[in-house]
Design a protein around this motif. Structure first.
Motif, PDB file in Angstrom:
ATOM      1  N   ALA A  12      -3.949   7.613  -5.519  1.00  0.00           N
ATOM      2  CA  ALA A  12      -5.018   7.892  -6.484  1.00  0.00           C
ATOM      3  C   ALA A  12      -5.779   9.172  -6.124  1.00  0.00           C
ATOM      4  CB  ALA A  12      -5.989   6.721  -6.544  1.00  0.00           C
ATOM      5  N   THR A  15      -4.249  12.028  -7.601  1.00  0.00           N
ATOM      6  CA  THR A  15      -3.940  11.880  -9.022  1.00  0.00           C
ATOM      7  C   THR A  15      -5.091  12.451  -9.842  1.00  0.00           C
ATOM      8  OG1 THR A  15      -2.720   9.855  -8.546  1.00  0.00           O
ATOM      9  CG2 THR A  15      -3.373  10.201 -10.831  1.00  0.00           C
ATOM     10  N   LEU A  18      -8.128  10.411 -13.600  1.00  0.00           N
ATOM     11  CA  LEU A  18      -8.551   9.008 -13.573  1.00  0.00           C
ATOM     12  C   LEU A  18     -10.000   8.908 -14.050  1.00  0.00           C
ATOM     13  CD1 LEU A  18      -7.120   7.692 -10.194  1.00  0.00           C
ATOM     14  CD2 LEU A  18      -6.189   7.460 -12.482  1.00  0.00           C
ATOM     15  N   HIS A  26      -9.764   0.913  -8.510  1.00  0.00           N
ATOM     16  CA  HIS A  26      -8.758   1.148  -7.477  1.00  0.00           C
ATOM     17  C   HIS A  26      -9.372   0.982  -6.082  1.00  0.00           C
ATOM     18  CE1 HIS A  26      -5.056   2.591  -5.776  1.00  0.00           C
ATOM     19  NE2 HIS A  26      -5.709   3.489  -5.060  1.00  0.00           N
ATOM     20  N   GLU A 101       0.089   1.887  -6.511  1.00  0.00           N
ATOM     21  CA  GLU A 101      -0.330   1.860  -7.918  1.00  0.00           C
ATOM     22  C   GLU A 101      -0.270   3.271  -8.497  1.00  0.00           C
ATOM     23  OE1 GLU A 101      -4.326   0.399  -8.496  1.00  0.00           O
ATOM     24  OE2 GLU A 101      -4.133   0.450 -10.682  1.00  0.00           O
ATOM     25  N   PHE A 102      -0.548   4.273  -7.662  1.00  0.00           N
ATOM     26  CA  PHE A 102      -0.500   5.658  -8.131  1.00  0.00           C
ATOM     27  C   PHE A 102       0.589   6.444  -7.414  1.00  0.00           C
ATOM     28  CE2 PHE A 102      -4.706   4.172  -9.341  1.00  0.00           C
ATOM     29  CZ  PHE A 102      -4.686   4.486 -10.690  1.00  0.00           C
TER      30      PHE A 102
END
Lengths: 114, 426
Positions: A12, A15, A18, A26, A101-102
């Motif tokens: 994340a 990333t 978001l 997260h 998740e990311f």
């Protein structure tokens, strides 16, 4: 028990786009995961919390450059030391890490006992 | 040696969403809307830094941490920008020094000043050059801290549509030299209707939301209530219409908890447990309605608040003052003639004078092209048929309502009506 270091890359932190709610949700997953690890007596908290920027010094010439130094998915975003019975067990524990998740990665490395 | 165990790390409520919205407004007011992209980046960076820094445990004061980080980051970026400018145009830099910038940022990040910044942002967004949909989109982004995907989900449109609206809105905001000043600019009253309409759409999206499984849905109502309270708190932006809208939100908001069952399915008004309606909000609604009752203006918000008040204060459907409600709908229809108002009026007429009169009133909108995809339209015919005892017709209409319903919460509610009728009929 042996010690292992998780080296986190990407995820994340690397990333873009978001939303604040997604970031907070997260973060909660990390707390849930860390809480589960702590309960199992596995964490040595204080693993690295890395800031986004930095410098790279490289080679004989000590060439110094600004970050980012790698593609965002390869960017080291943190680390954590855990205890586990074996490399296989440490790898199994890493499966629950929210970094996936990311699309991040966890490198699992045994630490020499001195 | 073992370090102390991490603090129990829980980040309260929607801290990130709220703080990012507050920071965006405050920083944009200081740095000017031209710098909006920079501001958005700085705030995003602060949140991602928090994600990285807090992974092993949150700081003692998470809110202060985010604010401090965003502020330092903003100063940093501007310092770099200035260095860059000075390189290409030496001596052109006549901006205040960094100390002054830090002081004005500190000032802007104080509570009351952040409120002022959010008002400034709200009025800057709600300009007639932009559509009402774009107003709400921008409010959700810049005042509520939602991302494109979340806004798209609330509106049931695709992400590119939302991004296009955001792009248009950003361009328009960036073209302003500064954010709107509700204390000094003289057309506050002229802009107010657009602001109120946007807040109404925002509330409505939360209340009649099409996505019952969306955890942010109820937050939209809270945000609309928070922003209307902000308007009420300043002499320059408070007006009878503002208080009326606040009253409407309070009366509807009081019913938020009971309108959906534990299973996430809508509960009809007649079956809601009125004892569970939020007393404090009902009282707040009455106070706001009192404040709205000054001056000659009778806006749609006054009338809608009046209708919501009648429902909110009645102890049951039977004890509701339907004559008052029909009168209010007459007034609303005179102001805003439209099929949805006519539909609601017909339902009130049915309560007051019986199904036959209600059906006659419904005839005015029967087959209206704007209503056939509106589930409440079919539900209205279904309700009247059910009360007449015409099971077959009621079932057919509830099935139509379920077919055009916009969420599982709506669809299952109508399917339950069908099941109930079939059980009773068979």
């Amino acid at each position: 028990m042996s010690k292992f270091m998780y080296v986190f890359r990407g995820g994340a932190i690397a990333t873009t786009g978001l939303s604040p709610t997604e970031v907070q949700a997260h973060l909660k997953k990390w707390y849930d995961w860390m809480g589960a690890l702590a309960k199992a007596g596995q964490t040595h908290p204080g693993g690295g919390r890395l800031m986004g920027e930095g410098m790279m010094v490289r080679g004989h010439d000590r060439t110094t450059t600004d970050g980012p130094y790698a593609e965002s998915k390869d960017l080291i975003t943190g680390n954590l030391i855990i205890e586990a019975a074996s490399l296989a067990a440490a790898t199994e524990i890493a499966q629950g890490c929210p970094i996936f998740e990311f699309d991040g990665s966890v490198e699992v490395r045994p630490i020499h006992e001195m | 040696m073992r370090e102390p165990a991490p603090r129990p790390a829980e980040i309260a409520g929607d801290l990130f969403r709220r703080e990012s919205a507050r920071l965006v407004a405050a920083l944009t007011r200081v740095l000017g809307p031209t710098n909006l992209p920079l501001v958005e980046d700085v705030v995003q960076d602060a949140l991602v830094s928090a994600l990285s820094a807090w992974q092993l445990g949150a700081p003692n004061d998470p809110r202060a941490w985010i604010i401090r980080t965003a502020k330092n980051r903003a100063i940093d970026v501007i310092r770099r920008q200035r260095r860059h400018t000075a390189l290409f145009a030496p001596g052109a830099d006549d901006a205040p020094d960094e100390g002054a910038l830090a002081r004005s940022l500190d000032h802007a990040l104080e509570g009351a000043e952040v409120d002022a910044s959010q008002l400034a942002m709200m009025f800057s967004i709600c300009h007639d050059d932009l559509s009402a949909d774009t107003h709400v989109t921008l409010i959700l982004r810049f005042l509520c801290g939602l991302g494109s995907r979340e806004i798209a989900r609330a509106f049931l449109v695709d992400v590119p549509t939302i991004d296009r609206r955001l792009h248009r809105g950003r361009e328009r905001l960036q073209s302003l030299g500064r954010l709107y000043d509700v204390e000094a600019d003289d057309d506050v009253r002229a802009r107010l209707p657009s602001v109120l309409r946007a807040l109404y759409l925002l509330f409505n999206e939360g209340f009649h939301g099409t996505d019952a499984e969306n955890p942010l849905q109820a937050a939209l109502c809270d945000e609309a209530m928070r922003l209307v309270a902000l308007l009420q708190s300043r002499a320059s932006t408070a007006s009878p219409e503002v208080h009326a809208l606040a009253a409407l939100f309070a009366f509807l908001g009081a019913r938020l908890e009971t309108r959906m069952g534990d299973d996430g399915i809508f509960v009809p008004l007649a079956e809601q447990d009125r004892a569970r309606w939020n007393r404090a909000l009902l009282d707040h609604g009455v106070v706001c309605l009192g404040m709205a009752a000054t001056g000659p203006e009778l806006s749609r918000w006054h009338i809608e608040a009046g209708i919501a008040c009648e429902h909110a204060l009645a102890t049951s459907v039977e004890a509701t003052r339907w004559a008052q409600i029909v009168t209010l709908y007459d007034a609303l229809y005179a102001l805003l003639p439209g099929p949805v108002v006519a539909l609601n009026r017909a339902l009130a007429v049915a309560e007051l004078e019986g199904e036959a009169a209600g059906l006659r009133a419904l005839d005015a909108v029967r087959g209206d092209a704007r209503l056939v995809s509106y589930p409440f339209y079919w539900a209205a015919f279904a309700d009247l048929a059910r009360r007449r005892g015409d099971v077959a017709e009621a079932v057919a209409h509830y099935e139509s309502a379920a077919r055009v319903s916009r969420s599982r919460a709506e669809r299952v509610a109508y399917e339950r009506q069908v099941a109930k009728l079939v059980r009773r009929g068979g």
